[in-house]
Design an enzyme around this catalytic site. Structure first.
Site, PDB file in Angstrom:
ATOM      1  N   ALA B 104       0.823  -1.213   0.000  1.00 31.08           N
ATOM      2  CA  ALA B 104       0.000   0.000   0.000  1.00 31.08           C
ATOM      3  C   ALA B 104       0.860   1.267   0.000  1.00 31.08           C
ATOM      4  CB  ALA B 104      -0.917  -0.006   1.216  1.00 31.08           C
ATOM      5  N   LYS B 105       2.116   1.125   0.361  1.00 28.00           N
ATOM      6  CA  LYS B 105       3.054   2.253   0.385  1.00 28.00           C
ATOM      7  C   LYS B 105       2.456   3.494   1.031  1.00 28.00           C
ATOM      8  CE  LYS B 105       5.829   0.412  -3.407  1.00 28.00           C
ATOM      9  NZ  LYS B 105       5.033  -0.752  -3.861  1.00 28.00           N
ATOM     10  N   ARG B 106       1.787   3.302   2.160  1.00 27.22           N
ATOM     11  CA  ARG B 106       1.207   4.416   2.880  1.00 27.22           C
ATOM     12  C   ARG B 106       2.283   5.160   3.657  1.00 27.22           C
ATOM     13  NH1 ARG B 106      -2.438   2.944  -0.378  1.00 27.22           N
ATOM     14  NH2 ARG B 106      -4.567   2.501   0.296  1.00 27.22           N
TER      15      ARG B 106
END
EC number: 4.1.1.23
Lengths: 305, 305
Positions: B104-106
């Protein structure tokens, strides 16, 4: 798209944006209790409380402001039910004539960024149909992966007349850890700023580009440098109010034309009723407290412009 | 959590991860046609096609591999319906005994990262209840905002025995634009790597930390340096196969114990039936093609270890 935003900023005389970042702890008890009574202490119940809270605030402030910025994380934490309310909030705000900045800070390799761009500002092809998923007017994005992680978003902005705000210098305390490190004599955020100008050069919409930048209110000396480096880039400025940025700190974010920046406040507006200054409204009238907080924020900012 | 992942890697003798990143164009016609027939050319129809596609692949590969990595963007592009299938896929894979890495590379300021952490690897409080939203075992996160943007994720990892993979050096062509720039004589990604070690020091789970790093397969000289800098950090390695990374390129990502890295392949596995090498299976047997592609990938990687 940036022209539409500027137009509304000028009509409202309010270079501000209300951050719809509802935490359950901000929501008055009578709202959560009603939602939990109807739907239980469930994700659905939480989402319903957020929706009622958002709606009341939007109904009380929409005529005063050009735009809102829902932070998708605050909805994502309640899963599917939360994201339904994100979508519902976006659509409701757009119906009320507000420009919606989706604060999602997405960014990945090219093919994945293309999917995020379709998800949030573009359209997706399903068989012979062209559909939309989430659909905000602007989106915040993260530049760590470089040009090919941003280009798919820029392409969609061109096709759909949408806009971006790319993280350049963020408002949080440790933003300097990487962003301020010197590369060839200039901090990383300046290198990112130059790329933002490059990415935006082909997306001009009047005097400003549809590709904007996130520049925190909390570092005014840096804002001044960035303002010069990016004369035609609109700044989305978080950090005012609850995070510590003052109206004076905002001044360097604006150009001489009085334009160039839109200042966000989240907690300071949506949880205004909890502050001493607005306690008189009482939790039942939290929407009115938010309205007064917007009026005060606008006059505070216009005082220094 | 990293111990569980290592345990399964050792049991399957497969340091690999299948990227469940379904694009509609990867899905065989008979699958999409059936879904569209039932639910129309709608977001629901697209989501159903993805679900059927994922399920068939998972059913064919789950016994061979320790983990999968669904890329949430590919689901987000179909809005709520897509995200329902993300959630369903995560749960289905966990039921099959797979470790799920949510890609998700949040990343955001502290309070927002805390919400993302709750959304994806933690729990969320609703009234007196403690609930979960999305619920993967690992999550990928973006370090651009520095320590206070990562700390809330690390805290949840400690409380819940979960793990992270922090972007250090990504596999995409323009990853070097910022990541490779020299700061005090070392590239930015090395500075990020040092922080990852720092963040992970307090999260050891056996020999390795629950706080891992994303290190692209496409830059092997850099992987070698990073391997030395981060001896107790697990690497999630994208870029093998379709993105150009070869088995030889992967070697420097591993430690002498044969551990230290898990290699992802998405397109190369899930769309295997479209490749010349697996065309013989035919689109009707795309799951078997994926199974063969996994077997070949594992032996290709084990050949160099």
């Amino acid at each position: 798209m940036i022209r539409q935003l500027i137009d509304r900023i000028q009509k409202t005389n309010a270079p501000v944006c209300v951050g719809l970042d509802p935490m359950l702890s901000y929501i008055p008890d009578h709202v959560t209790e009603k939602a939990f009574h109807e739907l239980g202490e469930t994700l659905e119940g939480a989402a319903e409380a957020i929706w009622q809270f958002n709606k009341e605030i939007v109904d009380h402030v929409y005529d005063l402001i050009p735009s809102v910025k829902p932070q998708i994380a605050m909805y994502e934490q309640f899963g599917i039910e939360g994201l339904k309310v994100y979508d519902r909030t976006v659509k409701y705000c757009q119906e009320k004539g507000l420009i919606v900045i989706g604060d999602a800070k997405r960014g990945d390799i090219g093919s994945t960024s293309a999917a995020y761009a379709m998800a949030h500002i573009g359209k997706v092809k399903v068989g012979s149909k062209i559909l939309t998923a989430f659909h905000t007017d602007f989106l915040t994005v993260n530049p760590y992966l470089g040009t090919d992680g941003i280009a798919p978003f820029v392409d969609v902005c061109k096709e759909e007349d949408k806009g971006l705000f790319v993280l350049v210098k963020t408002s949080n305390p440790s933003s300097g850890e990487f962003q301020d490190r010197l590369i060839d004599g200039a901090p990383l955020y300046e290198h990112v700023a130059k790329k933002v100008v490059e990415w935006g050069a082909d997306c001009m919409d009047g005097t400003y580009s549809n590709i904007g930048a996130v520049v925190g209110a909390t570092y005014p000396e840096m804002s001044a440098v960035l303002r010069k480096l990016m004369p035609n880039t609109y700044f989305l400025v978080p950090g005012y109010g609850a995070q510590g940025g003052t109206a004076e700190d905002l001044k360097p974010c604006f150009n001489k034309d009085g334009l160039g920046a839109i200042v966000n406040s989240s907690r300071g507006i949506i949880a205004a009723y909890k502050q001493d200054a607005y306690k008189k409204f009482g939790p039942e009238h939290f929407g009115e407290a938010s309205r007064q907080a917007v009026i005060d924020m606008v006059s505070d900012i216009n005082r220094v412009l």
